[in-house]
Scaffold this motif. Structure first.
Motif, PDB file in Angstrom:
ATOM      1  N   GLY A 118      12.311   6.255   1.926  1.00  0.00           N
ATOM      2  CA  GLY A 118      11.492   5.060   2.113  1.00  0.00           C
ATOM      3  C   GLY A 118      11.223   4.308   0.825  1.00  0.00           C
ATOM      4  N   TYR A 119       9.961   3.930   0.604  1.00  0.00           N
ATOM      5  CA  TYR A 119       9.606   3.099  -0.540  1.00  0.00           C
ATOM      6  C   TYR A 119       9.581   3.890  -1.849  1.00  0.00           C
ATOM      7  CZ  TYR A 119       8.646  -0.753   2.549  1.00  0.00           C
ATOM      8  OH  TYR A 119       8.805  -1.758   3.461  1.00  0.00           O
ATOM      9  N   PHE A 120       9.983   3.201  -2.922  1.00  0.00           N
ATOM     10  CA  PHE A 120      10.044   3.797  -4.260  1.00  0.00           C
ATOM     11  C   PHE A 120       8.830   3.419  -5.103  1.00  0.00           C
ATOM     12  CE2 PHE A 120      14.493   4.141  -3.183  1.00  0.00           C
ATOM     13  CZ  PHE A 120      14.936   5.227  -3.912  1.00  0.00           C
ATOM     14  N   TYR A 121       8.617   4.198  -6.170  1.00  0.00           N
ATOM     15  CA  TYR A 121       7.816   3.765  -7.301  1.00  0.00           C
ATOM     16  C   TYR A 121       8.658   4.009  -8.537  1.00  0.00           C
ATOM     17  CZ  TYR A 121       3.683   2.442  -9.902  1.00  0.00           C
ATOM     18  OH  TYR A 121       2.802   1.760 -10.700  1.00  0.00           O
TER      19      TYR A 121
ATOM     20  N   GLU B 223       0.824  -1.212   0.000  1.00  0.00           N
ATOM     21  CA  GLU B 223       0.000   0.000   0.000  1.00  0.00           C
ATOM     22  C   GLU B 223       0.853   1.254   0.000  1.00  0.00           C
ATOM     23  OE1 GLU B 223      -3.001   0.075  -0.994  1.00  0.00           O
ATOM     24  OE2 GLU B 223      -2.806  -2.100  -1.092  1.00  0.00           O
ATOM     25  N   ARG B 224       2.026   1.192   0.644  1.00  0.00           N
ATOM     26  CA  ARG B 224       2.919   2.364   0.624  1.00  0.00           C
ATOM     27  C   ARG B 224       3.516   2.556  -0.768  1.00  0.00           C
ATOM     28  NH1 ARG B 224       6.440   2.356   6.064  1.00  0.00           N
ATOM     29  NH2 ARG B 224       7.398   4.122   4.991  1.00  0.00           N
TER      30      ARG B 224
ATOM     31  N   LEU C 243       0.375  -1.301 -10.147  1.00  0.00           N
ATOM     32  CA  LEU C 243       0.006  -0.654  -8.883  1.00  0.00           C
ATOM     33  C   LEU C 243      -0.611   0.718  -9.085  1.00  0.00           C
ATOM     34  CD1 LEU C 243       2.895  -1.851  -6.568  1.00  0.00           C
ATOM     35  CD2 LEU C 243       0.460  -2.273  -6.252  1.00  0.00           C
ATOM     36  N   ALA C 244      -0.186   1.429 -10.126  1.00  0.00           N
ATOM     37  CA  ALA C 244      -0.787   2.742 -10.421  1.00  0.00           C
ATOM     38  C   ALA C 244      -0.749   2.895 -11.934  1.00  0.00           C
ATOM     39  CB  ALA C 244      -0.011   3.856  -9.729  1.00  0.00           C
ATOM     40  N   ASP C 245      -1.902   2.763 -12.543  1.00  0.00           N
ATOM     41  CA  ASP C 245      -1.915   2.720 -14.014  1.00  0.00           C
ATOM     42  C   ASP C 245      -1.911   4.127 -14.605  1.00  0.00           C
ATOM     43  OD1 ASP C 245      -1.731   1.477 -16.395  1.00  0.00           O
ATOM     44  OD2 ASP C 245      -3.685   0.501 -16.333  1.00  0.00           O
ATOM     45  N   TYR C 246      -1.485   4.182 -15.842  1.00  0.00           N
ATOM     46  CA  TYR C 246      -1.419   5.463 -16.557  1.00  0.00           C
ATOM     47  C   TYR C 246      -1.481   5.132 -18.051  1.00  0.00           C
ATOM     48  CZ  TYR C 246      -0.080  10.179 -17.850  1.00  0.00           C
ATOM     49  OH  TYR C 246      -0.089  11.446 -18.367  1.00  0.00           O
ATOM     50  N   PRO C 247      -2.181   5.960 -18.848  1.00  0.00           N
ATOM     51  CA  PRO C 247      -2.327   5.645 -20.280  1.00  0.00           C
ATOM     52  C   PRO C 247      -0.979   5.464 -20.975  1.00  0.00           C
ATOM     53  CG  PRO C 247      -3.712   7.524 -19.661  1.00  0.00           C
ATOM     54  CD  PRO C 247      -2.888   7.186 -18.459  1.00  0.00           C
TER      55      PRO C 247
END
Lengths: 412, 412
Positions: free
Chosen positions: A261-264, A160-161, A398-402
């Protein structure tokens, strides 16, 4: 997951973990402390026992917030050790570590962790090794180490993070797209209200701003590379470059939670206004491979097989890859992705090395990022998402994008 | 300064330096490469010779921008080494380092540098040590190491970069002050337009935003601590705390160039609206000591003497200090300052340890930061500036800012 630590320690025949360094930008420590403002410290985790955090006395409040069992470094007398060692810092540090290990009745195989200054630690640990015959200091290999293995699968709180960082990242990506297409164009180049050419540097400053507003940081910079730069996968782009229509722009963004902390991690490739036929063909090939590889990413699949599949698909299309030539700088030149978490690159690995036995598992968080690079033709394309394999074994972005390639300019 | 490296290497009887790790957030590497997007690499500097940077092939453009002599890691076959080592990463890494050192004809005493993951390197270096009897790997003590000694004095280009960060920092400090005093007050607490209490977390988010806009990053967070928190020197403050009038606020801000470069560091202590007599007295004592100590900071002065002087001045005023009780958590509980540059804390050190022989020299960049802490009385005061001793031996605040204690609220 963290709950695997004890049995992984047993598997690797370890009696204890010794983690050194600060709590931020130091994944092995942050894994235990969470984000905390601790400038340095030690953490000792004995097998089947609760970890203990040794913290500087001035940082006792921050230490208390970690919820860990604590011990203040005030309980040791470093100045006395330094005097005893005639001012030799390495000997004094070694003496301090010896006292700490003895105090916690640590013996046997002790694995070392922490992102720290190599020189001083190497010296102190060699001395410690000689001074404590009952202890064997173990350097586990980076990606195969016990803590990395535990971190290779994530629990729901971690996911979730990472997802929250993904929401921030896609929102910034949307701002950047909107910012670009709302510019005027003169002679094929984006210009601002004063008629001056917009540069890669201008765009990057906005990106950092939009990330900061959302509570993220950007420790490894952003790749915003256009034309030939886009064709060199790790080129971050040239600050003074102007933004031209019809050129491929590789926009790879990998921010983390502020404090380390956590990456994307995600990439989109854009061509503003229009795309050349040549670039469009490359883009379609990458997208096709992305979709085929994604479909093949199922539980228990060896990550190496996924990399080999990616190479084979690209080779069938006529692109050179690292499979037929490991040193190629054209075509598909890297691996399909990487694990993602407190480090930007962590387990599992998608290396094609025969020794790579990493599996894709429920709990894995990995990037999927096929790409093609033709620097001499001024073309580079990469499409990347961060994904999570849920408990049922289904892979999820986890987090969509066109995934649009051509972004139409507002003014045209 | 960098120009001292060769003679410092001779003094420390070193034949070569081996620096590992990325180019950002890794001071020993950044010292040579400047800010560059290099995710990992090695730098070899033999005595009296130009350094050589070994870089990942994908990052060749970024590497070229450093202006250093280059060698691509593509020229080594890590996959073959890994195969030869039956997949043992530590053995393969050790083999790679052996090839690199042999290739550059490195022998003799080689000092290790770089902020890297301890475990893997410790293992590989121990193996290397055995495999190359002609090489002695040296772990120099952190603050006393050759590169740290070189970095203990700055050249003009470095000073100007630190000063530029100072300009950013004071400008953000001004924004924060203006932001605070322009708030309304209800029941002694700052409230926003919606009548909600302003919190420490709100202020910190603004700080990160204002830093990012100016091209800075904030890798170690900011201290914005009020009341009891202000009395604990390294407490960063509690996010949910409200901002109350008449309480001491310690605001310590230490951002760096984006990407992991030079730092600035300063602290102001404020009391909004009014100050209690008790806090005002503590503030005046700190300011008086600041001015006396500052005046005593002359070239060739042992930094330890400056720390002892600070303690003596505070003790004369009746405050407990680390001189009479090294473990005190009340009164003056830390050292007078620290060197500042690519690391937030570097040489010279102001430790009171007898082994501390660091001198204040032309070229030194150091913080001056006396403080007093009474957590149980909810009072903490620190005043800090970053200073440079110029070639003529005069100490100069690199970016000045008013030292007002009480900030009047605009609304009153």
């Amino acid at each position: 997951m963290k709950s695997d630590l004890d049995h992984l320690m047993k598997e690797n025949n370890l009696d204890a973990l010794l983690v050194a360094g600060p709590a931020g930008h130091n994944a092995a420590m942050t894994y235990f402390t969470g984000l905390a403002h601790l400038t340095h410290g030690y953490l000792i985790k004995k097998r089947d026992q609760e970890p203990v955090l040794l913290h500087p006395p001035m940082e006792r409040d921050e230490a208390a917030r970690t919820g860990l069992k604590l011990k203040s470094l005030n309980e040791y007398d470093f100045l006395a050790l330094l005097k005893e060692a005639d001012g030799d810092h390495i000997r004094a540090s070694s003496g301090l570590l010896k006292q700490i290990l003895e105090d916690h009745a640590v013996s046997g195989r002790v694995a070392l962790y922490g992102k720290v200054e190599l020189g001083g630690f190497y010296g102190a640990l060699r001395m410690l090794d000689e001074a404590m015959p009952e202890v064997e200091l173990v350097g586990e290999p980076g990606m195969k180490s016990t803590i990395r293995k535990a971190r290779a699968t994530k629990d729901v709180e971690e996911v979730e993070r990472i997802r929250a960082m993904g929401m921030i990242t896609t929102s910034v990506m949307g701002e950047v797209a909107e910012f670009l297409v709302s510019h005027d164009v003169r002679d094929g180049v984006l210009v601002n209200e004063d008629g001056e050419a917009l540069t890669v540097g201008d765009v990057k400053r906005r990106i950092n701003l939009w990330l900061a507003v959302r509570g993220a940081e950007n420790p490894h910079e952003t790749i915003f590379a256009i034309g030939r730069d886009a064709g060199v996968p790790h080129s971050t782009g040239t600050s003074g470059d102007r933004i031209e229509l019809g050129k491929t722009i590789v926009f790879d963004i990998f921010p983390s939670e502020a404090g380390g902390g956590y990456f994307y991690d995600m990439t989109r490739t854009w061509s503003l206004g229009y795309a050349t036929d040549e670039a469009l063909k490359v883009y379609e090939d990458v997208l096709e491979v992305y979709e085929k590889v994604y479909a093949a990413m199922v539980p228990q699949k060896p990550c190496r097989d996924i990399q080999l599949l990616t190479c084979e698909l690209f080779e069938e299309m006529g692109h050179p890859t690292v499979l037929s030539n490991p040193k190629t700088e054209e075509g598909y030149v890297h691996s399909l992705g990487h694990g993602l978490g407190l480090d930007l690159h962590e387990s599992p690995a998608f290396s094609q090395a025969e020794s790579n036995t990493d599996l894709l598992l429920p709990g894995s968080v990995v990037t999927v990022e096929p790409g093609l690079y033709y620097p001499d033709r001024g073309i580079g394309v990469r499409i990347e998402d961060s994904t999570w394999m849920g408990p049922e074994g289904k892979l999820e972005i986890l987090a969509d994008y066109p995934k649009d390639f051509v972004l139409k300019m507002r003014s045209s």
